[in-house]
Design an enzyme around this catalytic site. Structure first.
Site, PDB file in Angstrom:
ATOM      1  N   SER A  23     -35.867 -47.107  26.659  1.00 53.88           N
ATOM      2  CA  SER A  23     -37.183 -47.677  26.985  1.00 53.88           C
ATOM      3  C   SER A  23     -37.365 -48.930  26.135  1.00 53.88           C
ATOM      4  O   SER A  23     -36.693 -49.082  25.099  1.00 53.88           O
ATOM      5  CB  SER A  23     -38.265 -46.655  26.623  1.00 53.88           C
TER       6      SER A  23
ATOM      7  N   TYR B 151     -42.177 -40.163  21.157  1.00 49.22           N
ATOM      8  CA  TYR B 151     -41.443 -40.862  22.228  1.00 49.22           C
ATOM      9  C   TYR B 151     -40.723 -42.096  21.672  1.00 49.22           C
ATOM     10  O   TYR B 151     -39.528 -42.297  21.911  1.00 49.22           O
ATOM     11  CB  TYR B 151     -42.434 -41.268  23.316  1.00 49.22           C
TER      12      TYR B 151
HETATM   13  P1  NAI Z   1     -40.402 -38.891  35.858  1.00 48.17           P
HETATM   14  O1  NAI Z   1     -41.403 -38.050  35.175  1.00 48.17           O
HETATM   15  O2  NAI Z   1     -40.484 -39.054  37.326  1.00 48.17           O
HETATM   16  O3  NAI Z   1     -38.922 -38.422  35.528  1.00 48.17           O
HETATM   17  C1  NAI Z   1     -38.556 -37.616  34.485  1.00 48.17           C
HETATM   18  C2  NAI Z   1     -37.682 -36.530  35.046  1.00 48.17           C
HETATM   19  O4  NAI Z   1     -37.108 -35.776  33.980  1.00 48.17           O
HETATM   20  C3  NAI Z   1     -38.468 -35.557  35.930  1.00 48.17           C
HETATM   21  O5  NAI Z   1     -37.769 -35.353  37.130  1.00 48.17           O
HETATM   22  C4  NAI Z   1     -38.505 -34.281  35.112  1.00 48.17           C
HETATM   23  O6  NAI Z   1     -38.528 -33.108  35.885  1.00 48.17           O
HETATM   24  C5  NAI Z   1     -37.195 -34.406  34.336  1.00 48.17           C
HETATM   25  N1  NAI Z   1     -37.172 -33.594  33.135  1.00 48.17           N
HETATM   26  C6  NAI Z   1     -38.146 -33.464  32.197  1.00 48.17           C
HETATM   27  N2  NAI Z   1     -37.754 -32.610  31.241  1.00 48.17           N
HETATM   28  C7  NAI Z   1     -36.497 -32.205  31.580  1.00 48.17           C
HETATM   29  C8  NAI Z   1     -35.568 -31.323  30.990  1.00 48.17           C
HETATM   30  N3  NAI Z   1     -35.842 -30.669  29.853  1.00 48.17           N
HETATM   31  N4  NAI Z   1     -34.375 -31.146  31.605  1.00 48.17           N
HETATM   32  C9  NAI Z   1     -34.091 -31.770  32.763  1.00 48.17           C
HETATM   33  N5  NAI Z   1     -34.940 -32.614  33.370  1.00 48.17           N
HETATM   34  C10 NAI Z   1     -36.131 -32.817  32.784  1.00 48.17           C
HETATM   35  O7  NAI Z   1     -40.498 -40.311  35.125  1.00 48.17           O
HETATM   36  P2  NAI Z   1     -39.477 -41.543  35.102  1.00 48.17           P
HETATM   37  O8  NAI Z   1     -40.290 -42.742  34.871  1.00 48.17           O
HETATM   38  O9  NAI Z   1     -38.569 -41.515  36.261  1.00 48.17           O
HETATM   39  O10 NAI Z   1     -38.658 -41.267  33.753  1.00 48.17           O
HETATM   40  C11 NAI Z   1     -37.251 -41.231  33.698  1.00 48.17           C
HETATM   41  C12 NAI Z   1     -36.775 -41.776  32.371  1.00 48.17           C
HETATM   42  O11 NAI Z   1     -37.108 -43.149  32.277  1.00 48.17           O
HETATM   43  C13 NAI Z   1     -37.373 -41.107  31.132  1.00 48.17           C
HETATM   44  O12 NAI Z   1     -36.368 -40.929  30.157  1.00 48.17           O
HETATM   45  C14 NAI Z   1     -38.399 -42.129  30.658  1.00 48.17           C
HETATM   46  O13 NAI Z   1     -38.640 -42.031  29.271  1.00 48.17           O
HETATM   47  C15 NAI Z   1     -37.690 -43.418  31.028  1.00 48.17           C
HETATM   48  N6  NAI Z   1     -38.566 -44.569  31.118  1.00 48.17           N
HETATM   49  C16 NAI Z   1     -39.459 -44.719  32.138  1.00 48.17           C
HETATM   50  C17 NAI Z   1     -40.256 -45.839  32.193  1.00 48.17           C
HETATM   51  C18 NAI Z   1     -41.231 -46.061  33.298  1.00 48.17           C
HETATM   52  O14 NAI Z   1     -42.006 -47.030  33.219  1.00 48.17           O
HETATM   53  N7  NAI Z   1     -41.265 -45.258  34.345  1.00 48.17           N
HETATM   54  C19 NAI Z   1     -40.205 -46.875  31.160  1.00 48.17           C
HETATM   55  C20 NAI Z   1     -39.225 -46.624  30.143  1.00 48.17           C
HETATM   56  C21 NAI Z   1     -38.450 -45.525  30.133  1.00 48.17           C
END
Ligand code: NAI
Length: 261
Positions: free
Chosen positions: A145, A158
């Protein structure tokens, strides 16, 4: 598209939504074999796997909690059993919640660190062990991130987890460069995914975020997925130990944009 990715195998964690889903679908368009990992959204993950198959790739949805060692072992075992290999490990799963630091409980701290940082440690090191055993010059990609370098009040767990991922990936990159295994981070800024839904649905909060992005646009998941495909591909064959920011300029101190300061 990257022709050499066709038939290669990837694991994408947290692939039932958001960035993980977009990356899994992009890997499907590249006609890769994809392990679509999910924590609890089975139907969504199966839908992603079905869409990958329609695009010409191969996929199965596999449940697993990235912070649990046996679950990571099972993901890698599934890649081996179903597709006979593992070339790309995409550690994407991550969580966040807002709490002023002086009120944060140890439980809240441990939860975010164990999914974001320990989960990435487990996914990276176990994928590397598999690649070494099978003499695969693979690519490990970790979803960091902008908060890998930008402090974030109320999200100390985070920011610390993503800052930790910076050194985790650089250290692994250095340790395994000689065996041809590349380790890189992707650092998105503000992307339109479920993790941000509440914030972006609120006009005031959305405008506040936009004011912090020099390109004045919220990013789309596909704009992150294309960077993941690049890092997985041979076009990035000399790229290791680096972080690619996908943030519309968010980390460029936007308050200096008008030449002030
Ligand atoms: P999201 O909430 O849609 O995706 C996160 C996914 O991780 C979900 O599908 C969730 O079920 C899964 N997850 C959570 N805990 C888990 C576990 N213990 N084991 C397996 N899966 C698990 O949100 P997004 O935005 O797609 O996030 C994905 C990654 O991108 C994260 O690491 C987040 O920190 C990073 N990120 C996102 C940004 C954004 O603006 N959307 C910005 C910077 C980083």
């Amino acid at each position: 598209m990257y022709n050499e990715l066709k038939g290669k195998t990837a694991i994408v964690t947290g692939a039932s939504s958001g960035l993980g889903k977009a990356i899994a679908l992009r890997f499907g368009e590249e006609k890769m074999n994809v392990i679509v990992n999910y924590l609890n959204k089975k139907e969504e993950a199966q839908q992603v796997a079905g869409d990958i198959e329609k695009a010409g790739g191969k996929a199965i949805a596999v449940q697993g909690d990235v912070s649990v060692e046996e679950d990571i072992d099972r993901l890698i075992q599934s890649a081996h059993e179903h597709f006979g290999s593992l070339h790309v490990m995409m550690n994407n799963a991550g969580i966040q919640n807002e709490v002023p630091s002086h009120e944060m409980t140890l439980e809240e701290w441990n939860k975010v660190i164990s999914v974001n940082l320990t989960g990435t440690f487990l996914g990276s090191t176990k994928a590397i062990a598999y690649m070494l055993e099978h003499r695969i010059q693979g690519s490990v990609i970790n979803m960091s991130s902008v908060h890998e370098i930008v402090p974030w009040p109320h999200f100390v767990h985070y920011a610390a987890s993503k800052g930790g991922m910076n050194m985790l990936s650089q250290t692994l990159a250095l340790e395994y460069a000689g065996q041809g295994i590349r380790v890189n981070n992707i650092a998105p800024g503000a992307i339109n995914t479920p993790i941000n839904k509440e914030k972006f649905d609120n006009e005031e909060q959305r405008d506040e975020v936009l004011s912090m992005i020099p390109m004045k646009k919220i990013g789309e998941p596909e704009q992150v997925a294309s960077v993941a495909a690049f890092l997985a591909s041979d076009q990035a064959s000399y790229v290791t130990g680096t972080t690619l920011f996908v943030d519309g300029g968010m980390k460029l101190y936007p308050s200096f944009a008008a030449g002030k300061g």
